[in-house]
Scaffold this active site. Sequence first.
Site, PDB file in Angstrom:
ATOM      1  N   HIS A  24       0.850  -1.340   0.009  1.00 52.22           N
ATOM      2  CA  HIS A  24      -0.080   0.109  -0.066  1.00 52.22           C
ATOM      3  C   HIS A  24       1.026   1.256  -0.117  1.00 52.22           C
ATOM      4  CE1 HIS A  24      -3.893   2.268   1.873  1.00 52.22           C
ATOM      5  NE2 HIS A  24      -3.139   2.816   1.100  1.00 52.22           N
ATOM      6  N   HIS A  26       1.079   4.613  -2.480  1.00 49.93           N
ATOM      7  CA  HIS A  26       0.873   5.551  -3.822  1.00 49.93           C
ATOM      8  C   HIS A  26       2.005   6.257  -4.122  1.00 49.93           C
ATOM      9  CE1 HIS A  26      -3.430   5.211  -2.394  1.00 49.93           C
ATOM     10  NE2 HIS A  26      -3.079   5.137  -1.179  1.00 49.93           N
ATOM     11  N   GLU A 207     -11.240   3.477   6.393  1.00 42.13           N
ATOM     12  CA  GLU A 207     -10.069   4.696   6.960  1.00 42.13           C
ATOM     13  C   GLU A 207     -10.866   5.646   7.508  1.00 42.13           C
ATOM     14  OE1 GLU A 207      -8.305   6.863   3.753  1.00 42.13           O
ATOM     15  OE2 GLU A 207      -6.491   7.203   4.826  1.00 42.13           O
ATOM     16  N   ASP A 286       1.513   7.091   1.850  1.00 44.32           N
ATOM     17  CA  ASP A 286       2.097   8.444   1.273  1.00 44.32           C
ATOM     18  C   ASP A 286       3.414   8.943   1.901  1.00 44.32           C
ATOM     19  OD1 ASP A 286      -0.072   8.682  -0.813  1.00 44.32           O
ATOM     20  OD2 ASP A 286      -1.207   8.769   0.858  1.00 44.32           O
TER      21      ASP A 286
HETATM   22  N1  ADE Z   1      -4.515   8.675  -2.073  1.00 40.16           N
HETATM   23  C1  ADE Z   1      -3.477   8.791  -1.307  1.00 40.16           C
HETATM   24  N2  ADE Z   1      -3.443   8.330  -0.133  1.00 40.16           N
HETATM   25  C2  ADE Z   1      -4.791   8.011   0.195  1.00 40.16           C
HETATM   26  C3  ADE Z   1      -5.394   7.635   1.433  1.00 40.16           C
HETATM   27  N3  ADE Z   1      -4.756   7.730   2.710  1.00 40.16           N
HETATM   28  N4  ADE Z   1      -6.688   7.448   1.589  1.00 40.16           N
HETATM   29  C4  ADE Z   1      -7.353   7.689   0.353  1.00 40.16           C
HETATM   30  N5  ADE Z   1      -6.692   8.101  -0.769  1.00 40.16           N
HETATM   31  C5  ADE Z   1      -5.503   8.300  -0.942  1.00 40.16           C
HETATM   32 ZN    ZN Z   2      -3.755   4.950   0.510  1.00 39.28          ZN
END
Ligand code: ADE
Ligand code: ZN
Length: 354
Positions: A24, A26, A207, A286
């Site tokens: 996970h 991005h 989330e 991220d």
């Molecule tokens: N895009 C990048 N990071 C994200 C996250 N934590 N939740 C949803 N979309 C995302």
């Molecule tokens: Zn994410």
Amino acid sequence: MNFDSIAREDLPDILCRMPKAELHIHIEGSLEPELIFALATRNRIQLTYQTIDELRTAYDFTDLRSFLDNYYAGASVLQREEDFFDLAWAYLRCAKAENIVHAEIFFDPQTHTARGIPFETVINGLDRAIRRGREELGLSATLILCFLRHLSEEDAFTALEEALPFRDKFIGVGLDSSERGNPPEKFARVFARCRELGLRLVAHAGEEGSAEYIRSALDLLKVERIDHGVRCLDDPHLVARLARQRIPLTVCPLSNVKLRVFPSLPAHNIGKLLAVGIAVTINSDDPAYFGGYLNRNFIATFEALPELGAKEAYQLARNSFQASFVDESIKDGWIGALDKFFEEQISIRNLCHS
Ligand code: ADE
Ligand code: ZN
């Protein structure tokens, strides 16, 4: 394996050195401020921030929405194939240094095509970095295309159409961006089509959204993994199902604190998720925005939660391989290397103590 000989103070070193997969991440979220400034200069783009420090100071988020505004703005410096290559190459080198042996990397094509960047520019740059990573670093990596859930179903179908000529360059699809108000069912037909095409399926759920979103992602989108999923503990039936069906959760502890899903790391529920038998993994989400790559996530989480020790470190790394989208024989090889790593750690300590 008996992990008792591994002391708490040895954990940071072990967490960094153990082989693991990241499931996970991005790629746009690995865009460091330094690279934002370098690409802005290269592409003659005027940024609203004067300095790297000024940009970093703006990374003080109150929720997912406030983060996403920064994240989409940052991505606007990515213009040419070379830029996407540089972005992915920087992540892969970092992954290698952290003893990640396999990465399944999210990318958000709609963030770029909406700005007039052709899909092929994005995927060709990312794919070239992945191929170089395989050859030069011996690192396995694949791509997962994420649909932006704040956009329409029609937009997602368009993104899929644009992607299909490059079908061999990505293994699956995911769903990201603002969760609240954009439930999984909005994309049921897109995911059904992706399933027919033989793509692997994942989705962000639970989330900021409720446990119900996790249930819908499983039942209506038929996903194989849940990204985040930490809200599942609100629903005991769902917890039992996740554990029984061995549905992996890709949990991102530093992200969860930065986006205020939990008030602090000691308040995080990852220890409980593991204890009830859910196939949890740790990931960075991220890293350029949330204060650390994968090893920092591991170290900070283990420092904050006394219930996590060497046994849990092994379990988390093992889960990361089990939950990956590779052939079973490859998983077995990685798990064999992980077993060997921990057996060595244990035998070295037993020698010292005898
Ligand atoms: N895009 C990048 N990071 C994200 C996250 N934590 N939740 C949803 N979309 C995302
Ligand atoms: Zn994410």
